[in-house]
Write a protein that holds these residues in place. Sequence first.
Motif, PDB file in Angstrom:
ATOM      1  N   LYS A 127      -3.943  -0.719  -3.549  1.00 23.68           N
ATOM      2  CA  LYS A 127      -5.011  -0.646  -2.557  1.00 23.68           C
ATOM      3  C   LYS A 127      -5.177  -2.030  -1.946  1.00 23.68           C
ATOM      4  O   LYS A 127      -5.460  -2.998  -2.671  1.00 23.68           O
ATOM      5  CB  LYS A 127      -6.311  -0.170  -3.189  1.00 23.68           C
ATOM      6  CG  LYS A 127      -7.338   0.271  -2.156  1.00 23.68           C
ATOM      7  CD  LYS A 127      -8.362   1.220  -2.743  1.00 23.68           C
ATOM      8  CE  LYS A 127      -9.225   1.803  -1.629  1.00 23.68           C
ATOM      9  NZ  LYS A 127     -10.223   2.748  -2.159  1.00 23.68           N
ATOM     10  N   VAL A 128      -4.998  -2.114  -0.630  1.00 21.22           N
ATOM     11  CA  VAL A 128      -4.914  -3.412   0.034  1.00 21.22           C
ATOM     12  C   VAL A 128      -5.938  -3.513   1.162  1.00 21.22           C
ATOM     13  O   VAL A 128      -6.107  -2.580   1.955  1.00 21.22           O
ATOM     14  CB  VAL A 128      -3.497  -3.632   0.619  1.00 21.22           C
ATOM     15  CG1 VAL A 128      -3.379  -5.036   1.227  1.00 21.22           C
ATOM     16  CG2 VAL A 128      -2.429  -3.424  -0.453  1.00 21.22           C
ATOM     17  N   SER A 167       0.827  -1.218   0.000  1.00 24.32           N
ATOM     18  CA  SER A 167       0.000   0.000   0.000  1.00 24.32           C
ATOM     19  C   SER A 167       0.855   1.261   0.000  1.00 24.32           C
ATOM     20  O   SER A 167       0.480   2.273  -0.600  1.00 24.32           O
ATOM     21  CB  SER A 167      -0.931   0.002   1.218  1.00 24.32           C
ATOM     22  OG  SER A 167      -0.205   0.074   2.425  1.00 24.32           O
ATOM     23  N   ASN A 168       2.027   1.185   0.641  1.00 23.18           N
ATOM     24  CA  ASN A 168       2.862   2.372   0.826  1.00 23.18           C
ATOM     25  C   ASN A 168       3.853   2.577  -0.306  1.00 23.18           C
ATOM     26  O   ASN A 168       3.961   3.675  -0.870  1.00 23.18           O
ATOM     27  CB  ASN A 168       3.594   2.259   2.176  1.00 23.18           C
ATOM     28  CG  ASN A 168       4.341   3.511   2.554  1.00 23.18           C
ATOM     29  OD1 ASN A 168       5.404   3.790   2.012  1.00 23.18           O
ATOM     30  ND2 ASN A 168       3.789   4.273   3.484  1.00 23.18           N
ATOM     31  N   SER A 172      -5.370   3.752   6.326  1.00 18.54           N
ATOM     32  CA  SER A 172      -4.836   4.838   5.503  1.00 18.54           C
ATOM     33  C   SER A 172      -5.612   4.809   4.187  1.00 18.54           C
ATOM     34  O   SER A 172      -6.497   3.963   4.006  1.00 18.54           O
ATOM     35  CB  SER A 172      -3.336   4.663   5.248  1.00 18.54           C
ATOM     36  OG  SER A 172      -3.087   3.504   4.461  1.00 18.54           O
ATOM     37  N   ASP A 173      -5.287   5.711   3.283  1.00 13.63           N
ATOM     38  CA  ASP A 173      -6.015   5.742   2.011  1.00 13.63           C
ATOM     39  C   ASP A 173      -5.953   4.413   1.283  1.00 13.63           C
ATOM     40  O   ASP A 173      -6.942   3.953   0.708  1.00 13.63           O
ATOM     41  CB  ASP A 173      -5.449   6.850   1.104  1.00 13.63           C
ATOM     42  CG  ASP A 173      -5.843   8.237   1.571  1.00 13.63           C
ATOM     43  OD1 ASP A 173      -6.776   8.340   2.401  1.00 13.63           O
ATOM     44  OD2 ASP A 173      -5.216   9.209   1.132  1.00 13.63           O
ATOM     45  N   ASN A 174      -4.783   3.774   1.302  1.00 11.81           N
ATOM     46  CA  ASN A 174      -4.581   2.541   0.536  1.00 11.81           C
ATOM     47  C   ASN A 174      -4.633   1.263   1.362  1.00 11.81           C
ATOM     48  O   ASN A 174      -4.648   0.169   0.798  1.00 11.81           O
ATOM     49  CB  ASN A 174      -3.239   2.592  -0.199  1.00 11.81           C
ATOM     50  CG  ASN A 174      -3.295   3.416  -1.454  1.00 11.81           C
ATOM     51  OD1 ASN A 174      -4.369   3.760  -1.935  1.00 11.81           O
ATOM     52  ND2 ASN A 174      -2.139   3.745  -2.009  1.00 11.81           N
ATOM     53  N   LEU A 175      -4.620   1.390   2.676  1.00 14.26           N
ATOM     54  CA  LEU A 175      -4.598   0.204   3.536  1.00 14.26           C
ATOM     55  C   LEU A 175      -5.846   0.165   4.415  1.00 14.26           C
ATOM     56  O   LEU A 175      -6.049   1.032   5.271  1.00 14.26           O
ATOM     57  CB  LEU A 175      -3.344   0.196   4.417  1.00 14.26           C
ATOM     58  CG  LEU A 175      -3.205  -0.982   5.401  1.00 14.26           C
ATOM     59  CD1 LEU A 175      -3.277  -2.325   4.682  1.00 14.26           C
ATOM     60  CD2 LEU A 175      -1.898  -0.870   6.190  1.00 14.26           C
TER      61      LEU A 175
END
Length: 282
Positions: free
Chosen positions: A33-34, A27-28, A101-104
Amino acid sequence: MITISLINMKGGVGKTTLTINLAHFLSNRENSKVLVVDIDPQFNSTQCLFSGEEYVDYLKNNNDTIINIFDDSVKSKLSTVKGTTKESAKELKDVEPFHFSDNLHILPGNLELYKLDMASGTGRENRLKQYLREINKKNKYDFVLIDTPPTPSVWMTSALIASQYYLIPVKPDPISFVGIDLLENIIDQKRDSYDLSIKCIGLVMTMIDRIDSTIFRDAKAYVKKNKKWAPLLFKKHLPKRSEIAKLQLQKQFILDSTNSEIKTALAGIVSELKIRLEDEQE
């Protein structure tokens, strides 16, 4: 969407550590996207992301956990105004993961999972797969990583049904390697029972003290002599470092470390995982 169960029937092999840090790295660093799904009743992945106080508040606010996927019963709710009313379970499409977070994102675990009557064959074991199909319509995940319990339970079955692949973290000791053969037998049974096409994407050695140790060399030699497991063994491994445990206690990740060795090791595991997945897609 690629769904991978991290699975081993032996506890203490670094399964949760690998799950959370793979998810964070993807994700980072990879901008993927996870979604992490914590289906282990011990909910260790959840504890890596929430402090005790945060988790209690999360539950008090009636936020969703893995329980909402499997508990489809109608509940009675007592009110001093309305008396006893019936409350239906949430529809799967309405169960919301927590946005770390946005992606996690994570669908947190729940100790109450132990109390849920989940006899195999009732159809409930398919609900996680159904949920992932529904939730992906809204969030469009690149990866779903499922942290599974170290027991051949209906929860493990649910994770396998929902996954295209499974990844096995394993410590370099004789008991662990005997265990992976037993694990594969159980997965074969599930393939037959549920007509699954799930594949093993690899074997990652974890908690390595020293690469020059006799234990590590013997473990690698054992795998390389095994025709089944030799091609599945990842070239990179996850070292055993006290710093990793300290990071988890502080709700941090390997990428937050100043230790270049463990960050390089994780990057290598992710790189090899992505290559293997790309090869599978061809």
